[in-house]
Design a protein around this motif. Structure first.
Motif, PDB file in Angstrom:
ATOM      1  N   GLU A   1     -15.330 -11.142 -14.697  1.00 19.90           N
ATOM      2  CA  GLU A   1     -14.670 -11.088 -16.000  1.00 19.90           C
ATOM      3  C   GLU A   1     -15.025 -12.333 -16.789  1.00 19.90           C
ATOM      4  O   GLU A   1     -15.334 -13.380 -16.231  1.00 19.90           O
ATOM      5  CB  GLU A   1     -13.159 -10.971 -15.866  1.00 19.90           C
TER       6      GLU A   1
ATOM      7  N   ASP B   1      -2.548 -21.568 -13.156  1.00 20.28           N
ATOM      8  CA  ASP B   1      -3.027 -20.418 -13.930  1.00 20.28           C
ATOM      9  C   ASP B   1      -4.325 -19.859 -13.346  1.00 20.28           C
ATOM     10  O   ASP B   1      -4.505 -18.645 -13.265  1.00 20.28           O
ATOM     11  CB  ASP B   1      -3.279 -20.811 -15.396  1.00 20.28           C
TER      12      ASP B   1
ATOM     13  N   ASP C   1      -3.492 -17.900 -10.299  1.00 18.33           N
ATOM     14  CA  ASP C   1      -2.864 -16.607 -10.611  1.00 18.33           C
ATOM     15  C   ASP C   1      -3.878 -15.607 -11.142  1.00 18.33           C
ATOM     16  O   ASP C   1      -3.705 -14.394 -11.028  1.00 18.33           O
ATOM     17  CB  ASP C   1      -1.749 -16.797 -11.641  1.00 18.33           C
ATOM     18  N   LEU C   2      -4.948 -16.145 -11.748  1.00 21.05           N
ATOM     19  CA  LEU C   2      -5.984 -15.286 -12.318  1.00 21.05           C
ATOM     20  C   LEU C   2      -6.606 -14.383 -11.247  1.00 21.05           C
ATOM     21  O   LEU C   2      -6.917 -13.223 -11.502  1.00 21.05           O
ATOM     22  CB  LEU C   2      -7.059 -16.193 -12.929  1.00 21.05           C
TER      23      LEU C   2
ATOM     24  N   LYS D   1      -5.607 -12.706  -8.743  1.00 14.49           N
ATOM     25  CA  LYS D   1      -4.971 -11.409  -8.466  1.00 14.49           C
ATOM     26  C   LYS D   1      -5.213 -10.413  -9.592  1.00 14.49           C
ATOM     27  O   LYS D   1      -5.163  -9.217  -9.381  1.00 14.49           O
ATOM     28  CB  LYS D   1      -3.451 -11.588  -8.281  1.00 14.49           C
ATOM     29  N   LYS D   2      -5.448 -10.921 -10.811  1.00 11.09           N
ATOM     30  CA  LYS D   2      -5.548 -10.018 -11.972  1.00 11.09           C
ATOM     31  C   LYS D   2      -6.982  -9.575 -12.263  1.00 11.09           C
ATOM     32  O   LYS D   2      -7.213  -8.722 -13.103  1.00 11.09           O
ATOM     33  CB  LYS D   2      -5.003 -10.717 -13.225  1.00 11.09           C
TER      34      LYS D   2
ATOM     35  N   HIS E   1      -6.162 -13.692  -1.333  1.00 11.50           N
ATOM     36  CA  HIS E   1      -6.259 -12.357  -1.912  1.00 11.50           C
ATOM     37  C   HIS E   1      -7.104 -11.420  -1.049  1.00 11.50           C
ATOM     38  O   HIS E   1      -6.751 -10.269  -0.833  1.00 11.50           O
ATOM     39  CB  HIS E   1      -6.849 -12.473  -3.318  1.00 11.50           C
TER      40      HIS E   1
END
Length: 487
Positions: free
Chosen positions: A74, A91, A94-95, A97-98, A247
């Protein structure tokens, strides 16, 4: 099964490619021509992005102007980093996982299966003494190539098994611009979380039980450029990598990894990718490296600048180990390439490289063992044994005076060379593409031969951490003074 093949046909990929700085446009044209895809040139230079169906991966690997390839997971054009370091790093964690990992990982797998098909390429020449010499001073290896740019460059700096990790940290730019701190380090997550759950079997050697997926090993390589970040690339790689590990339940391994995750941060741009090349593709043609062997991607870019036409006669009067004529003969077989150098050692190395290329051609298709339209000669570079006006194109890497020769010698050598190149080149149609780091000296020499050469284009590049320029010159209609009564 057949389903998988079908899926592969539908799979799309956004590919990122690192290219020699200054030759982004050349690479974009090559992608358009060979893959029919439009490219976007990255704001931080030295990279292009293009979308292709995954089934085009083999053609992507045959591109001549790209050094390293990755698949984009991405891309964030305007990522807002928090001021506070802990928050900014949280941040990034956390990125993970998305992110849409699924398709890029499929592309990575497909890429691996292609690599396996390509009969295990011998790794031995990585460690041959000649290539060792090149790693240390030739600026041929990934990151060493562009040490002093303000913008960030090649990622895969510590190619597994070649150099100890971190040995090629990017230096501070010496060009007086605003000093952007940049660094490039590898994540090193400690292995204590890897203690197995008491079952007594360790999953980290890949010898896993039937039906269980093999535990993949990974590393994160972070490139960071910009002065607005509260964290270093090392911290980003460490925390992002920790999240990747959680993850996917992969195991961190700096040197012996299956997956290399790339985290490229340039000011407010963030690109997450997965590497598709282990070592830079620019090593493809050369087996015997000299101290200043040119990257073949740069050689390709230089040749493309002069737009070779079938039957053109292309001369490299200072060919060194032959990177330019060898790339030329491989990619423009309809031209006739002549390589020469005044150094017998260089001529010997170049001849060895040509022999290797001939052998490679033979093994490809023994029924038609084609020769290579390339000859090599030892000659005096200021007194070439070529007829006046007989050559279409001169492409060469001029001595920088750093590792070979000297700046002082260049002041005599450059004008003499430009005169001699002007003499052998066809008036009106002849062109020259010359790479030099000694730009002052070149400009002075050019002003002395302004009647025979006009500068048409300048491309700024980095070679082994030195700021250099590639000049495209066009031959005027003016007749060059003859020097030889006997021609």
């Amino acid at each position: 099964g057949p389903g998988a093949a079908h899926e592969g046909a539908e799979l799309a990929a956004v590919i990122g490619a690192t290219v020699p700085t200054g030759f982004e446009q050349t690479a974009a044209e090559e992608v358009q021509e060979k893959l029919g895809s439009a490219s976007r040139i990255s704001r931080d230079r030295g990279k292009i992005y293009f979308a292709v169906p995954a089934r085009s991966l083999p053609q992507v690997h045959r591109l001549r102007s790209v050094d390293n390839l990755f698949v984009v997971v991405e891309e964030f054009r305007d990522y807002r980093f928090k001021e506070n370091k802990e928050d900014a790093l949280k941040d990034l964690e956390d990125l993970v996982k998305k992110l849409p990992w699924t398709d890029p990982l499929k592309v990575w797998e497909l890429n691996n299966s292609l690599k396996k098909k390509k009969t295990k390429r011998k790794k031995h020449n990585l460690q041959s003494p000649a290539s060792k010499e090149k790693l240390n001073d030739g600026g041929e290896e990934g990151g060493a190539d562009q040490k002093d740019t303000n913008d960030q460059e090649d990622c895969a700096q510590n190619i597994a098994g070649v150099e100890p990790a971190g040995s090629q940290d990017t230096e501070k730019p010496q060009n007086g611009g605003e000093e952007e701190e940049e660094n490039n380090e590898q994540l090193d997550v400690r292995d204590e979380e890897q203690v197995s759950s008491g079952s007594g079997t360790k999953a980290d050697d890949g010898q896993t039980a039937e039906g269980e997926a093999k535990m993949l090993k990974f590393r994160v390589t972070c490139n960071r450029a910009g002065d607005k970040h509260s964290f270093t690339s090392n911290e980003a790689a460490r925390d992002f990598g920790g999240a990747v590990q959680e993850h996917f339940q992969w195991k961190a391994d700096m040197t012996n990894f299956d997956v290399e995750v790339l985290l490229n941060i340039h000011n407010n741009e963030v690109v997450v990718g997965i590497a598709l090349t282990e070592e830079s593709l620019h090593r493809r043609n050369i087996t015997h490296f000299g101290p200043t062997t040119l990257r073949s991607t740069l050689a390709y870019g230089m040749l493309r600048l002069c737009d070779p036409q079938p039957t053109d006669i292309i001369v490299d009067p200072m060919c060194g180990t032959g990177a330019i004529p060898i790339e030329g003969a491989a990619e423009w077989p309809g031209c006739y390439h002549i390589a020469g150098d005044n150094n017998p050692q260089a001529v010997k190395r170049a001849a060895n490289n040509i022999c290797s290329l001939l052998r490679k051609n033979e093994s490809k298709d023994s029924s038609t063992a084609l020769g290579v339209p390339l000859d090599i000669i030892q000659w005096d570079i200021c007194n070439l044994p070529l007829r006046t006006g007989s050559v279409d194109i001169v492409v060469t890497d001029m001595p920088f005076g750093k590792r070979i020769g000297s700046k002082k010698k260049n002041w005599d050598l450059y004008p003499a060379c430009l005169m001699e190149m002007g003499r052998i080149c066809a008036p009106g149609t002849g062109r020259a593409v010359l790479l030099t780091q000694d730009k002052k000296c070149f400009a002075k020499a050019l002003s002395r031969v302004g009647h025979i050469w006009r500068r048409a284009q300048t491309v700024w590049v980095n070679v082994g951490g030195l700021h250099a320029a590639v000049y495209l010159l066009r031959r005027t209609w003016e007749r060059a003074e003859e020097r030889r009564s006997f021609w």
